[in-house]
Design a protein around this motif. Sequence first.
Motif, PDB file in Angstrom:
ATOM      1  N   PRO A  73     -16.457 -40.267  21.070  1.00 61.62           N
ATOM      2  CA  PRO A  73     -17.488 -40.947  20.260  1.00 61.62           C
ATOM      3  C   PRO A  73     -18.905 -40.721  20.773  1.00 61.62           C
ATOM      4  O   PRO A  73     -19.840 -41.342  20.279  1.00 61.62           O
ATOM      5  N   LEU A  74     -19.091 -39.828  21.742  1.00 65.35           N
ATOM      6  CA  LEU A  74     -20.421 -39.601  22.310  1.00 65.35           C
ATOM      7  C   LEU A  74     -21.396 -39.120  21.239  1.00 65.35           C
ATOM      8  O   LEU A  74     -21.045 -38.284  20.394  1.00 65.35           O
ATOM      9  N   PRO A  75     -22.640 -39.613  21.253  1.00 68.97           N
ATOM     10  CA  PRO A  75     -23.652 -39.082  20.347  1.00 68.97           C
ATOM     11  C   PRO A  75     -23.870 -37.593  20.575  1.00 68.97           C
ATOM     12  O   PRO A  75     -23.634 -37.074  21.684  1.00 68.97           O
ATOM     13  N   VAL A  76     -24.324 -36.902  19.546  1.00 65.89           N
ATOM     14  CA  VAL A  76     -24.497 -35.448  19.629  1.00 65.89           C
ATOM     15  C   VAL A  76     -25.428 -35.069  20.776  1.00 65.89           C
ATOM     16  O   VAL A  76     -25.169 -34.113  21.512  1.00 65.89           O
ATOM     17  N   THR A  77     -26.499 -35.823  20.956  1.00 64.02           N
ATOM     18  CA  THR A  77     -27.440 -35.522  22.038  1.00 64.02           C
ATOM     19  C   THR A  77     -26.758 -35.626  23.396  1.00 64.02           C
ATOM     20  O   THR A  77     -26.962 -34.775  24.276  1.00 64.02           O
ATOM     21  N   ASP A  78     -25.943 -36.652  23.580  1.00 63.83           N
ATOM     22  CA  ASP A  78     -25.239 -36.826  24.855  1.00 63.83           C
ATOM     23  C   ASP A  78     -24.222 -35.717  25.086  1.00 63.83           C
ATOM     24  O   ASP A  78     -23.984 -35.305  26.229  1.00 63.83           O
ATOM     25  N   VAL A  79     -23.608 -35.235  24.014  1.00 62.11           N
ATOM     26  CA  VAL A  79     -22.670 -34.119  24.146  1.00 62.11           C
ATOM     27  C   VAL A  79     -23.406 -32.892  24.671  1.00 62.11           C
ATOM     28  O   VAL A  79     -22.930 -32.193  25.573  1.00 62.11           O
ATOM     29  N   GLY A  80     -24.577 -32.615  24.115  1.00 60.82           N
ATOM     30  CA  GLY A  80     -25.359 -31.484  24.594  1.00 60.82           C
ATOM     31  C   GLY A  80     -25.693 -31.599  26.068  1.00 60.82           C
ATOM     32  O   GLY A  80     -25.553 -30.644  26.834  1.00 60.82           O
ATOM     33  N   LEU A  81     -26.128 -32.791  26.489  1.00 60.74           N
ATOM     34  CA  LEU A  81     -26.464 -33.004  27.898  1.00 60.74           C
ATOM     35  C   LEU A  81     -25.232 -32.851  28.783  1.00 60.74           C
ATOM     36  O   LEU A  81     -25.310 -32.277  29.882  1.00 60.74           O
ATOM     37  N   ALA A  82     -24.088 -33.359  28.322  1.00 59.23           N
ATOM     38  CA  ALA A  82     -22.861 -33.268  29.106  1.00 59.23           C
ATOM     39  C   ALA A  82     -22.397 -31.835  29.282  1.00 59.23           C
ATOM     40  O   ALA A  82     -21.617 -31.538  30.185  1.00 59.23           O
ATOM     41  N   CYS A  83     -22.869 -30.954  28.417  1.00 60.42           N
ATOM     42  CA  CYS A  83     -22.470 -29.544  28.488  1.00 60.42           C
ATOM     43  C   CYS A  83     -23.592 -28.649  28.996  1.00 60.42           C
ATOM     44  O   CYS A  83     -23.564 -27.423  28.806  1.00 60.42           O
ATOM     45  N   GLY A  84     -24.596 -29.263  29.620  1.00 61.32           N
ATOM     46  CA  GLY A  84     -25.613 -28.488  30.314  1.00 61.32           C
ATOM     47  C   GLY A  84     -26.781 -28.028  29.475  1.00 61.32           C
ATOM     48  O   GLY A  84     -27.550 -27.178  29.926  1.00 61.32           O
ATOM     49  N   PHE A  85     -26.963 -28.592  28.277  1.00 62.53           N
ATOM     50  CA  PHE A  85     -28.096 -28.210  27.430  1.00 62.53           C
ATOM     51  C   PHE A  85     -29.169 -29.286  27.556  1.00 62.53           C
ATOM     52  O   PHE A  85     -28.976 -30.425  27.143  1.00 62.53           O
ATOM     53  N   GLN A  86     -30.293 -28.930  28.134  1.00 60.94           N
ATOM     54  CA  GLN A  86     -31.369 -29.887  28.327  1.00 60.94           C
ATOM     55  C   GLN A  86     -32.181 -30.106  27.066  1.00 60.94           C
ATOM     56  O   GLN A  86     -32.869 -31.112  26.917  1.00 60.94           O
ATOM     57  N   SER A  87     -32.096 -29.160  26.132  1.00 60.60           N
ATOM     58  CA  SER A  87     -32.849 -29.241  24.889  1.00 60.60           C
ATOM     59  C   SER A  87     -31.895 -29.379  23.720  1.00 60.60           C
ATOM     60  O   SER A  87     -30.947 -28.597  23.570  1.00 60.60           O
ATOM     61  N   ALA A  88     -32.141 -30.394  22.854  1.00 61.35           N
ATOM     62  CA  ALA A  88     -31.308 -30.587  21.667  1.00 61.35           C
ATOM     63  C   ALA A  88     -31.420 -29.393  20.726  1.00 61.35           C
ATOM     64  O   ALA A  88     -30.436 -28.991  20.096  1.00 61.35           O
ATOM     65  N   ALA A  89     -32.614 -28.820  20.656  1.00 61.73           N
ATOM     66  CA  ALA A  89     -32.811 -27.664  19.769  1.00 61.73           C
ATOM     67  C   ALA A  89     -32.020 -26.456  20.267  1.00 61.73           C
ATOM     68  O   ALA A  89     -31.394 -25.738  19.473  1.00 61.73           O
ATOM     69  N   HIS A  90     -32.047 -26.219  21.584  1.00 62.39           N
ATOM     70  CA  HIS A  90     -31.284 -25.105  22.156  1.00 62.39           C
ATOM     71  C   HIS A  90     -29.787 -25.297  21.916  1.00 62.39           C
ATOM     72  O   HIS A  90     -29.068 -24.362  21.548  1.00 62.39           O
ATOM     73  N   PHE A  91     -29.319 -26.528  22.119  1.00 56.64           N
ATOM     74  CA  PHE A  91     -27.894 -26.829  21.894  1.00 56.64           C
ATOM     75  C   PHE A  91     -27.515 -26.556  20.446  1.00 56.64           C
ATOM     76  O   PHE A  91     -26.504 -25.904  20.157  1.00 56.64           O
ATOM     77  N   SER A  92     -28.307 -27.061  19.528  1.00 59.63           N
ATOM     78  CA  SER A  92     -27.994 -26.895  18.108  1.00 59.63           C
ATOM     79  C   SER A  92     -27.993 -25.426  17.702  1.00 59.63           C
ATOM     80  O   SER A  92     -27.103 -24.963  16.987  1.00 59.63           O
ATOM     81  N   THR A  93     -28.972 -24.670  18.193  1.00 55.20           N
ATOM     82  CA  THR A  93     -29.059 -23.246  17.846  1.00 55.20           C
ATOM     83  C   THR A  93     -27.886 -22.465  18.407  1.00 55.20           C
ATOM     84  O   THR A  93     -27.255 -21.661  17.709  1.00 55.20           O
ATOM     85  N   ALA A  94     -27.575 -22.697  19.681  1.00 57.78           N
ATOM     86  CA  ALA A  94     -26.466 -21.978  20.310  1.00 57.78           C
ATOM     87  C   ALA A  94     -25.138 -22.340  19.657  1.00 57.78           C
ATOM     88  O   ALA A  94     -24.278 -21.471  19.444  1.00 57.78           O
ATOM     89  N   TYR A  95     -24.982 -23.602  19.311  1.00 59.02           N
ATOM     90  CA  TYR A  95     -23.732 -24.051  18.692  1.00 59.02           C
ATOM     91  C   TYR A  95     -23.559 -23.415  17.313  1.00 59.02           C
ATOM     92  O   TYR A  95     -22.477 -22.919  16.966  1.00 59.02           O
ATOM     93  N   ALA A  96     -24.617 -23.440  16.541  1.00 62.91           N
ATOM     94  CA  ALA A  96     -24.544 -22.868  15.196  1.00 62.91           C
ATOM     95  C   ALA A  96     -24.305 -21.364  15.243  1.00 62.91           C
ATOM     96  O   ALA A  96     -23.579 -20.807  14.403  1.00 62.91           O
ATOM     97  N   ARG A  97     -24.890 -20.687  16.235  1.00 63.31           N
ATOM     98  CA  ARG A  97     -24.696 -19.245  16.356  1.00 63.31           C
ATOM     99  C   ARG A  97     -23.234 -18.914  16.661  1.00 63.31           C
ATOM    100  O   ARG A  97     -22.701 -17.931  16.160  1.00 63.31           O
ATOM    101  N   ARG A  98     -22.565 -19.766  17.449  1.00 61.40           N
ATOM    102  CA  ARG A  98     -21.181 -19.477  17.818  1.00 61.40           C
ATOM    103  C   ARG A  98     -20.168 -19.927  16.757  1.00 61.40           C
ATOM    104  O   ARG A  98     -19.202 -19.225  16.468  1.00 61.40           O
ATOM    105  N   PHE A  99     -20.388 -21.121  16.178  1.00 59.96           N
ATOM    106  CA  PHE A  99     -19.374 -21.699  15.299  1.00 59.96           C
ATOM    107  C   PHE A  99     -19.765 -21.711  13.820  1.00 59.96           C
ATOM    108  O   PHE A  99     -18.965 -22.124  12.981  1.00 59.96           O
TER     109      PHE A  99
END
Length: 330
Positions: free
Chosen positions: A280-306
């Motif tokens: 149930p972790l918020p999306v922002t917390d998921v990014g931080l838990a996986c080593g992404f300090q920037s929400a924008a970087h996380f979203s871009t990298a995630y969308a590029r892969r999936f």
Amino acid sequence: MLDLAALTRIGFLTLPNHSMIACANALEALRMANYVAEAELYSWRIITLDGTPAPASNGLTLSPTVALGEAGPFDLLLVCGGIDIRHAAPPHLADALRRLARRGTALGALCTGSFVLAEAGLLDFHRCAVHWENLSSIREEFPEVEFVEEAFVIDRDRLTCTGGIAPLEMMLALIEAKGGRALADKVSEQFIVDPAGRRPREKTAARPRPALPDPTLARAVRMMEAAIERPPGIATIAKRLDVTTRHLERLFQRHLKITPAAYHLGLRLERARELLRLSPLPVTDVGLACGFQSAAHFSTAYARRFGRPPSRERRGSASRGAATERTNAT
């Protein structure tokens, strides 16, 4: 200390969408022990929340069943989980499990059933096994529980295991405690499991891992898996392994056809997808838990892969859960 040999009356609490293979492996080990020993060493009951057979994830059911409140005394209750475990366990189940614990009943779990025990606070400060696919999300949610990557764990009066054939291994530990290694080996032989070829049961790995022929490469991958939240640079990993960055890059290219940085990013994104789908972790917390300090970087990298952003993955996961609930209601 729990006497494993005394656990002879066993209840299987089958929740909706439980794993049939996990439940059957555990139950059949007990039946085979009785058959081989030519004595009724074990008895068991299939239990559901209301006495109505609960469909497994494959649509089949086990019967006859009895309601949890009418099941009578047993030495060990195993919570049989499977897919969509958050929707399978109603809030009142936690109270029932806590009452059983206070009465001295040993509690265990198969597959994702560990989540139910953890949510009830019954695994706090215990070592626990759960299906490897759920390890990342459940570790974030229950920091008081020591989740380990082992096929099964017996810690005091808590017995937990992953899915698949791991319940068979856990039951073999109980059978060995009661009837000796010879009886456990005879049960293994009946199931075409080579007793001489089994690894020490408490050391069996829970997570399938790719075959990596080079030991340096294997160590690098393990370091990456252990450093999801704070990923070190590739140069740091190479230094810890006492190799050059170029040598490490050659190993990844030769055996995995990918750069070390891309492989590590892939691990972090796969972990993020697990957390989005299962926690149930918020999306922002998921990014931080996986080593992404920037929400924008996380979203871009995630969308590029999936092919879709993390927010849509979370909405899609919620929709799948609702669809499962509707299916179970029909």
